[in-house]
Structure formats: structure tokens, C-alpha cells
Design a protein around this motif. Structure first.
Motif, PDB file in Angstrom:
ATOM      1  N   ASP A  74       9.804 -18.258  16.421  1.00 47.36           N
ATOM      2  CA  ASP A  74      10.091 -18.371  14.860  1.00 47.36           C
ATOM      3  C   ASP A  74       9.081 -17.990  13.976  1.00 47.36           C
ATOM      4  N   GLU A  77       8.668 -14.057  14.160  1.00 50.58           N
ATOM      5  CA  GLU A  77       9.727 -13.401  13.529  1.00 50.58           C
ATOM      6  C   GLU A  77       9.722 -13.605  12.097  1.00 50.58           C
ATOM      7  N   GLU A  81       9.146 -10.535   9.224  1.00 52.27           N
ATOM      8  CA  GLU A  81      10.130 -10.512   8.120  1.00 52.27           C
ATOM      9  C   GLU A  81       9.403 -10.462   6.870  1.00 52.27           C
ATOM     10  N   LEU A  94      17.846  -9.040  15.949  1.00 52.70           N
ATOM     11  CA  LEU A  94      19.209  -9.854  15.355  1.00 52.70           C
ATOM     12  C   LEU A  94      20.116 -10.224  16.362  1.00 52.70           C
ATOM     13  N   ARG A  95      20.539 -11.414  16.468  1.00 48.85           N
ATOM     14  CA  ARG A  95      21.514 -12.020  17.585  1.00 48.85           C
ATOM     15  C   ARG A  95      22.609 -12.223  16.802  1.00 48.85           C
ATOM     16  N   CYS A 139      21.707 -17.882  17.606  1.00 49.21           N
ATOM     17  CA  CYS A 139      22.205 -16.619  16.993  1.00 49.21           C
ATOM     18  C   CYS A 139      21.757 -16.774  15.420  1.00 49.21           C
ATOM     19  N   ASP A 140      21.659 -15.397  15.117  1.00 53.05           N
ATOM     20  CA  ASP A 140      21.308 -15.356  13.411  1.00 53.05           C
ATOM     21  C   ASP A 140      22.990 -15.525  12.840  1.00 53.05           C
ATOM     22  N   LEU A 273      25.795 -19.444   9.527  1.00 55.16           N
ATOM     23  CA  LEU A 273      24.555 -19.195   9.674  1.00 55.16           C
ATOM     24  C   LEU A 273      23.779 -20.424   9.751  1.00 55.16           C
ATOM     25  N   ARG A 276      17.563 -21.573   8.794  1.00 53.65           N
ATOM     26  CA  ARG A 276      16.408 -20.485   8.897  1.00 53.65           C
ATOM     27  C   ARG A 276      16.877 -19.119   9.020  1.00 53.65           C
ATOM     28  N   HIS A 277      18.083 -18.775   9.453  1.00 56.35           N
ATOM     29  CA  HIS A 277      18.639 -17.344   9.730  1.00 56.35           C
ATOM     30  C   HIS A 277      19.056 -17.092   8.223  1.00 56.35           C
ATOM     31  N   SER A 280      17.017 -14.798   6.709  1.00 58.23           N
ATOM     32  CA  SER A 280      16.445 -13.586   7.310  1.00 58.23           C
ATOM     33  C   SER A 280      16.833 -12.186   6.476  1.00 58.23           C
ATOM     34  N   THR A 283      19.451 -10.527   8.549  1.00 63.08           N
ATOM     35  CA  THR A 283      20.647 -11.127   8.793  1.00 63.08           C
ATOM     36  C   THR A 283      21.650 -10.843   7.371  1.00 63.08           C
TER      37      THR A 283
END
Length: 303
Positions: A74, A77, A81, A94-95, A139-140, A273, A276-277, A280, A283
Motif C-alpha cells: 500500500d 502504491e 500515485e 489496477l485490480r 481489488c480496486d 470501492l 483507500r482505493h 486512487s 481507479t
């Protein structure tokens, strides 16, 4: 010493039910995964994973390593970002998760277009029979069709989607007429069994007539919506299917809407979502592209 690459590797193992599943995710062979795990355990000086047959589970030490691995991932990432924001570039991994049928038809092409537009992003698309809020931790974006998730779930609507009572012309020609929802109790009904939902209760509502619940007796059921649609097309009975799945069949006359004045509860297409995602940049950019691809809804463009 355990490296960041070791933590990334072990995080994949921790999120997999078996070494074989982890190998598929890592695109390597199961023996390669086993050898790397043994080397990691040797350097760590503790056993990280208990293997019983084809299944595996984390030891207490393994759970500790996995937790730290997710924190490190995290952090990396978040740094990527933050740097991307300064250069106006979307980057990182990206998931995305989506239902099998809808994902193949409407999400995979958007993932492809997004990858072409943002070369700094790597993407994984996981198609599942029943993607849900459980996948949010890994997943995002989780594309979901159906009832809303938990009250605290961050969610955005992507497209409207009605659920339609339908059957083939051949079935309707030989079966008794369906004039009211109550008549369905005497018909062959086809259902999709998902989660712990009571599939024998069909709910409908109509303007000025209120709501009604019908107890049906399913003659055929499956956990795969595509199978139930195929059964309906073959004249095996009446089913309730998503508009996105059968709109073309109805337009082409392969299926007919039954009791069109009565509506089943809608099942809008939404994106769920994680907290935290949701912040993004990748996202946000992907959701913008996905929403544009689904607006107007492809299944309503020829209405």
C-alpha cells in the motif's frame, strides 16, 4: 533478510487458497512457488505456511508477514500515485473484478482500452461467478449487479439494469396463459441460485396495483445465469433475467417479456470501492472510462 519482493510474493500466497492458485496468479509453475517459499522460510527462520494436501493456510508468523506485506504494498502504491499526480500520469497496478458474462461482454474491452491509453498501468481482471464486497480488500474496483452492499460500502452506479420475466415463444404457445403473477405458481420456472437467497420467492410491483410476492416451484436451477438463459431460449420454462443479458433476445424475438406491466426488483450495475482505493488516480480514471462505455446503457441503445 526479507525483501520487498519477498513480501509481494508472500502476499499473493496469502491471498490464494493453494500453491497452485498462487502459481497461476504469478504465472509460474507450482514447483517454482514451492521452492521460493521454502527459501523464504529458511531465511525467515520460521514456517510461514501450513500445507495439507492441496490446501494451504497461514501460520501465525505467516499472517504477520502477510499483514506487513500489505502495508508495504500500500505504501509503495501510494508513493507511485503521489508521484504520478505530480507528473499527471496514471500508474500502478489496477485490480478489477466483475461477473463472468457481464465482464466478458462489457468490462474486458474497457480494460483493454484503458491499458492502451495508460501504458504505465498494469491491470488484472478477475471474472467471478459472484463478485462481492469480499473482493474489495484485494481489488480496486468490483463491478456488481444486484442489491446494494453493506451500508458503509462506497459504491457508484454505472448503468441502469431492469430484471425481466421472460420465456421463449415456443414455451408460451404450449403453456397456460400468464395473466397475473399468481399464475406463475402453475408454470415451469427456471432460477439462478446465488448466495443464500430464497429463489422460490419472486417479487413484482405494478403502478396502481402495489407489490405482490409469488411462491414458485423451480423445475430447473443453476448457479450460472448464462445456463438459465440458455434453458429459457430452449423453451424449458420462464425465468427472470437481467436486462443486459436478454434485451437483444427480446428485440430479436427469441424471448418474450412476460407480464410486462409487472416489474421485478431492479439490479443496477454498480462499482464497489474500498476506502483507500477510492482515492486512487488510476481507479478514478478507470471508472470514468467504464461509465462512459456504459452510458447510454448498451442494452438500451436500440430501444
Amino acid at each position: 533478510m526479507i525483501t520487498s519482493e519477498d513480501l509481494a510474493f508472500f502476499t499473493v500466497l496469502a491471498d490464494s487458497a493453494s500453491l497452485a492458485e498462487a502459481a497461476r496468479k504469478l504465472n509460474v509453475t507450482p514447483p517454482a512457488v514451492s521452492q521460493r517459499l521454502q527459501a523464504l522460510e529458511l531465511r525467515a527462520g520460521v514456517r510461514l505456511l501450513d500445507r495439507t494436501g492441496r490446501r494451504s493456510s497461514l501460520t501465525d508468523e505467516g499472517a504477520l508477514v502477510a499483514a506487513h506485506g500489505r502495508v508495504v504494498a500500500d505504501t509503495i502504491e501510494a508513493l507511485a500515485e503521489a508521484l504520478g499526480d505530480r507528473t499527471s500520469k496514471v500508474s500502478g497496478h489496477l485490480r478489477v473484478a466483475a461477473p463472468h458474462g457481464f465482464g466478458r461482454l462489457h468490462v474486458a474491452s474497457v480494460v483493454e482500452a484503458f491499458a492502451c491509453m495508460h501504458e504505465g498501468v498494469s491491470i488484472s481482471l478477475e471474472l467471478s461467478d459472484h463478485p462481492s464486497a469480499q473482493l474489495i480488500e484485494s481489488c480496486d474496483v468490483v463491478v456488481h449487479i444486484g442489491p446494494a452492499g453493506p451500508p458503509n460500502q462506497i459504491m457508484t452506479t454505472l448503468a441502469p439494469n431492469r430484471r425481466i420475466l421472460c420465456a421463449s415463444p415456443a414455451y408460451l404457445e404450449r403453456a397456460e396463459p400468464v395473466a397475473e403473477p399468481g399464475d406463475l405458481a402453475r408454470h415451469r420456472c427456471l432460477v439462478v441460485r446465488e448466495n443464500n437467497e430464497d429463489v422460490t420467492l419472486w417479487r413484482f410491483s405494478a403502478a396502481r396495483r402495489g407489490a405482490v410476492t409469488v411462491r414458485i416451484n423451480p423445475v430447473m436451477s443453476s448457479n450460472d445465469g448464462a445456463v438459465v438463459r440458455d434453458w429459457a431460449l430452449s423453451g424449458m420454462g420462464i425465468a427472470i433475467r437481467s436486462e443486459w443479458n436478454v434485451a437483444d433476445d427480446i428485440a430479436q424475438g427469441r424471448l418474450c417479456a412476460v407480464l410486462p406491466e409487472w416489474e421485478a426488483p431492479a439490479a443496477d450495475v454498480v462499482a464497489m470501492l474500498g476506502s483507500r482505493h477510492g482515492r486512487s488516480a488510476r481507479t478514478t480514471a478507470f471508472l470514468t472510462m467504464l461509465r462512459q462505455a456504459l452510458n447510454p446503457a448498451p442494452w438500451r441503445r436500440h430501444q
